[in-house]
Design an enzyme around this catalytic site. Structure first.
Site, short mmCIF file in Angstrom:
data_model
loop_
_atom_site.label_atom_id
_atom_site.label_comp_id
_atom_site.label_asym_id
_atom_site.label_seq_id
_atom_site.Cartn_x
_atom_site.Cartn_y
_atom_site.Cartn_z
N GLU A 166 3.17 -3.22 7.59
CA GLU A 166 4.62 -3.04 7.69
C GLU A 166 5.01 -1.65 8.19
OE1 GLU A 166 3.11 -4.46 5.11
OE2 GLU A 166 4.09 -6.36 4.64
N PHE A 217 6.92 -10.82 -9.71
CA PHE A 217 5.85 -10.67 -8.72
C PHE A 217 6.42 -10.15 -7.41
CE2 PHE A 217 3.26 -12.54 -5.25
CZ PHE A 217 2.13 -11.75 -5.46
N GLN A 218 5.78 -9.15 -6.85
CA GLN A 218 6.22 -8.49 -5.60
C GLN A 218 7.65 -7.99 -5.68
OE1 GLN A 218 5.03 -10.90 -2.16
NE2 GLN A 218 3.08 -9.82 -2.17
N LYS A 256 15.83 -13.74 -2.36
CA LYS A 256 15.44 -15.03 -1.79
C LYS A 256 16.49 -16.11 -2.06
CE LYS A 256 11.45 -18.02 -1.20
NZ LYS A 256 10.06 -18.31 -1.59
N MET A 261 -5.43 20.02 14.25
CA MET A 261 -4.44 20.99 13.80
C MET A 261 -4.79 21.50 12.40
SD MET A 261 -1.95 22.58 15.10
CE MET A 261 -0.90 21.81 16.32
#
Lengths: 200, 597
Positions: B64, B126-127, B176, B494
């Site tokens: 993501e 959940f999630q 949802k 760097m």
């Protein structure tokens, strides 16, 4: 500490005289916002303040217009002019903020705070506490043979002084609201002419 | 609108649709053509709706974070809002780095995140993650939609907020049950309609413009300092900037994010400013008597030590964000406005201003003297490729194909900024503010999706490239023919450079141990892979890379000891630059500078 500044307001947006910005003194300002009363708006304001490390002395929020779902937030903050200007600009770019006003800059304003002060004492100290309450025009809103709860209203200094005097008399607990502030004079808050509480 | 369409539109407004359909319709009406995303439980209804339509293309990423970076690449290369769709919980938290990156670089993004159903919010479902809480400080604004009737309005508002004013990322969190619920559609507000509270000022105040031109007319040592705001403002701003430069004859430098707004092949161009900017740009900033900042924010990489920053100059600052003004550097004339409108106003006022102007010949002689130091000089000799040489040759060979150049973060990024002479805006896509390693590869994919026929190159280091290397799979799946040009010096360059300069050469964990075989890695993903280490073979390898269809990984083995100069060491002023390795030995970084990043 009041701001000694008597220069006129900004000539145009963002314009702050250099001398002011380079002043390294710390001043206390009262800033008021009108915001949409939506979920998370207080978290947005307080998160911005903590995330950017500003010094906030008091922050209060309450709904002021049910129909239009507006809340007012009063913030007392201390900082140099550059920091104060930055605080206002940062608050101003939050999406649910309608308007940001610096009450300290824009002329005289009045600010009040309410405190509930619990003192546990007996004997002479009871009489002393009641006398102090009278001098400060505080109210007794609860009492038992061993205690008082005082309600005192005033500016922050007055409440600080009241609490200091109660400390040797048996101060147990304080609960303070933080300040509510408003500009003196007839002018309303929102520059679009729609003052909160105007019937729409 | 035809009568039939009007009737349809009206009936549509009255009919209930599923939340997911409302979302897709709102995206269509916002002109979204591409969504970068990754499915999951909480967004399944939205994916189901995506499946049923053909107007919006979905690019499946492999992580993501890359979805947001790809949308950033899309946004930077097109000037449009980039659109992201991820699921709840880990989908949203993985997007946080991309969102923060977009916030720091003022990139317009709308990120739709799934959320657990409203009745489970707060129950550690959940999630579940508190997405609006987590993303509040890393977005311009965010929303949690609790009612399907509000979906269309909120999505339209999200695009408005992302696009208008100083652009930025906006999150819309959608439970949802809301995307599965039913609601009514609301059409977008007409373009230019005022939002209830968010109304950034775009037109400059006439008094500010007058004062700015008065300062410009009497300046003897002026310099323009422009930033990403000019590019964000769009083609009008870029055209007005070029016209103003032609009219005034002033020199110009730019931040990392502003490269390309003014063509690098013009005499007035001084090169980039800042920590790894050119000698002439930094000294011009230091010695000028008038600094004209346009869409730039006086970042610490640009200013060096603020106490010694441009001490003798008057300062004009044009910015659409009032909080950028007087934040780090106090200015004499603030111009709160859209860069394009402000620059157009300056052009008009400059043409009308007839007072005699001092000549700039002395200032240009001084600048020519600084240019004579040839601060980007390096020597390509011996059997090892210098990283600067690899990048310089790449741009030289590719430039006639009008390439989009993306980068990761580190030495290679600074060398790319120094050696790629951009002549057009929106061709340079890099992570400036946040400095996100792993940005370039997905950003390149986003730019390539937006411009399928164009040449898109990601200049990377071997360490940065590995941070989102899984996206090669995305490139292959979606036929994004990006060219990943890896400058392999076997170090986080760097980090190694700073360890050398600040920590006595103790290279703690900056060596790229156990590197993969990049050619085999490319082939494992289904890309072409090539490698070059011989300077004599470099040009041909670059040509092969450009001519090979599809995504290509090209690894260039370079000198591992090369450092990036010039450099303003931390805590130092613009006129205290390190120009070479020998110089670095003489100017040790001590005291407060050690604590700075």
């Amino acid at each position: 500490m009041p701001h000694p500044d008597d220069t006129p307001q900004s000539l145009y947006e963002g314009m702050v005289p250099l001398a002011r910005l380079k002043d390294r003194h710390v001043y206390r300002h009262v800033i008021a916002l009108v915001v949409d009363n939506e979920t998370g708006v207080l978290a947005r304001v307080s998160g911005l303040v903590s995330g950017r490390g500003y010094n906030i002395e008091s922050l209060t929020v309450a709904e002021i217009d049910k129909d239009r779902q507006l809340s007012r937030i009063n913030i007392a903050t201390s900082g140099t002019r550059q920091v104060i200007e930055q605080v206002k600009a940062q608050l101003g770019r939050l999406v649910p903020v309608h308007e940001v006003r610096d009450l300290t800059d824009e002329g005289p304003c009045v600010a009040r705070e309410l405190a509930l002060v619990k003192v546990a004492c007996t004997g002479d100290k009871r009489a002393e506490a009641l006398k102090t309450c009278e001098i400060f025009r505080a109210n007794v809103i609860d009492t038992t043979p061993q205690s008082f709860v005082f309600e005192v209203v005033g500016d922050t200094d007055k409440i600080d002084a009241f609490i200091d005097l109660m400390r040797p008399l048996g101060l147990v607990e304080t609960s303070r609201t933080g300040i509510a502030a408003i500009a003196r004079g007839p002018a309303g808050f929102l520059s679009d002419g729609l003052s909160p509480n105007t019937p729409s | 609108m035809t009568a039939r369409a009007a009737v349809l539109a009206e009936s549509e407004a009255d009919t209930f649709m599923s939340g997911a359909r409302l979302i897709l319709k709102a995206l269509e009406d916002q002109g979204v053509e591409v969504v970068f995303g990754y499915p999951g439980g909480a967004v399944l209804p939205i994916y189901d709706e995506l499946f049923k339509q053909n107007r919006i293309r979905h690019i499946l990423v492999r992580h993501e974070q890359a979805a947001v970076h790809a949308a950033e690449g899309y946004a930077h290369s097109t000037g449009k809002v980039g659109c992201v769709l991820v699921t709840s919980g880990p989908g949203a938290t993985n997007a946080v780095t991309g969102l923060t990156d977009a916030l720091m670089d003022s990139t317009p993004i709308v990120c739709l995140t799934g959320q657990v159903p409203t009745h489970l919010i707060g129950n550690d479902a959940f999630q579940e993650a508190d997405t609006v809480g987590i993303t509040r400080p890393c977005t311009k604004h965010n929303y949690l939609v609790r009612d399907a009737d509000q979906l269309a309005r909120v999505i339209h508002e999200a695009f408005h907020v992302a696009r208008e004013g100083r652009p930025g990322p906006v999150v819309v969190d959608i439970p949802k049950d809301v995307s599965m619920g039913q609601g009514r559609y609301a059409p977008p507000l007409p373009r230019g309609a005022a939002h209830k509270t968010y109304r950034p000022r775009t037109a400059p105040d006439a008094r500010a413009v007058r004062e700015a031109v008065a300062l410009m007319a009497k300046a003897r040592r002026p310099v323009f300092y422009t930033g990403g705001g000019v590019i964000n403002s769009g083609a009008r701003a870029v055209a007005a900037l070029r016209e103003l430069l032609a009219l005034t004859g002033f020199p110009i430098t730019s931040t990392l994010m502003g490269l390309g707004a003014y063509p690098a092949d013009q005499d007035q161009w001084l090169g980039m400013v800042g920590m790894h900017g050119t000698y002439e740009a930094n000294l011009a900033m230091h010695d000028c008597d008038l600094l004209i900042a346009v869409g730039a924010r006086f970042d610490d990489r640009v200013t060096g030590n603020l106490a010694f920053f441009s001490p003798g100059s008057k300062k004009i600052h044009i910015d659409i964000d009032p909080s950028s003004i007087n934040k780090n550097v106090v200015v004499d004339v603030p111009v709160v406005a859209d860069c394009g409108q402000a620059l157009e106003a300056l052009v008009a006022a400059w043409k009308a201003e007839t007072a005699p102007r001092p000549g700039l010949a002395g200032w240009w002689r001084q600048i020519a003297d600084w240019r004579g130091r040839d601060c980007l000089y390096y020597e390509q000799k011996g059997p090892v490729i210098k990283p600067q040489y690899a990048i310089q040759r790449l741009f030289e060979i590719a430039k006639d194909r009008d390439p989009f150049i993306c980068t990761e973060v580190g030495q290679h990024q600074m060398w790319a900024a120094q050696f790629c002479g951009f002549t057009r805006a929106n061709r340079w896509i890099t992570s400036g503010g946040l400095g996100t390693m792993g940005f370039g590869l997905p950003a390149a994919i986003g730019a390539q999706i937006a411009h399928p026929g164009a040449l898109v190159i990601d200049i990377a280091g071997e360490a940065s490239a590995l941070m989102n290397i899984q996206e090669l799979s995305t490139a292959v799946q979606h036929k994004a023919a990006i060219k990943l040009f890896i400058i392999n010096n076997q170090y986080m360059g760097m980090v190694r450079q700073w360890q050398e300069m600040l920590h006595g050469g103790r290279y703690a964990h900056s060596y790229s141990e156990a590197l993969p075989d990049f050619v085999k890695l490319a082939e494992a993903f289904g890309c072409a892979g090539m490698r070059v280490s011989d300077p004599a073979r470099l040009d041909q390898t670059i040509r092969d890379m450009l001519d090979t269809p599809g995504p290509v990984v090209c690894e260039v083995a370079v000198d591992p000891r090369e450092n990036c100069f010039p450099m303003i060491p931390s805590g130092k002023a613009h006129n205290d630059m390190i120009l070479s390795a020998e110089d670095a030995a003489a100017k040790r970084i001590t005291g407060e500078g050690l604590a700075l990043v």
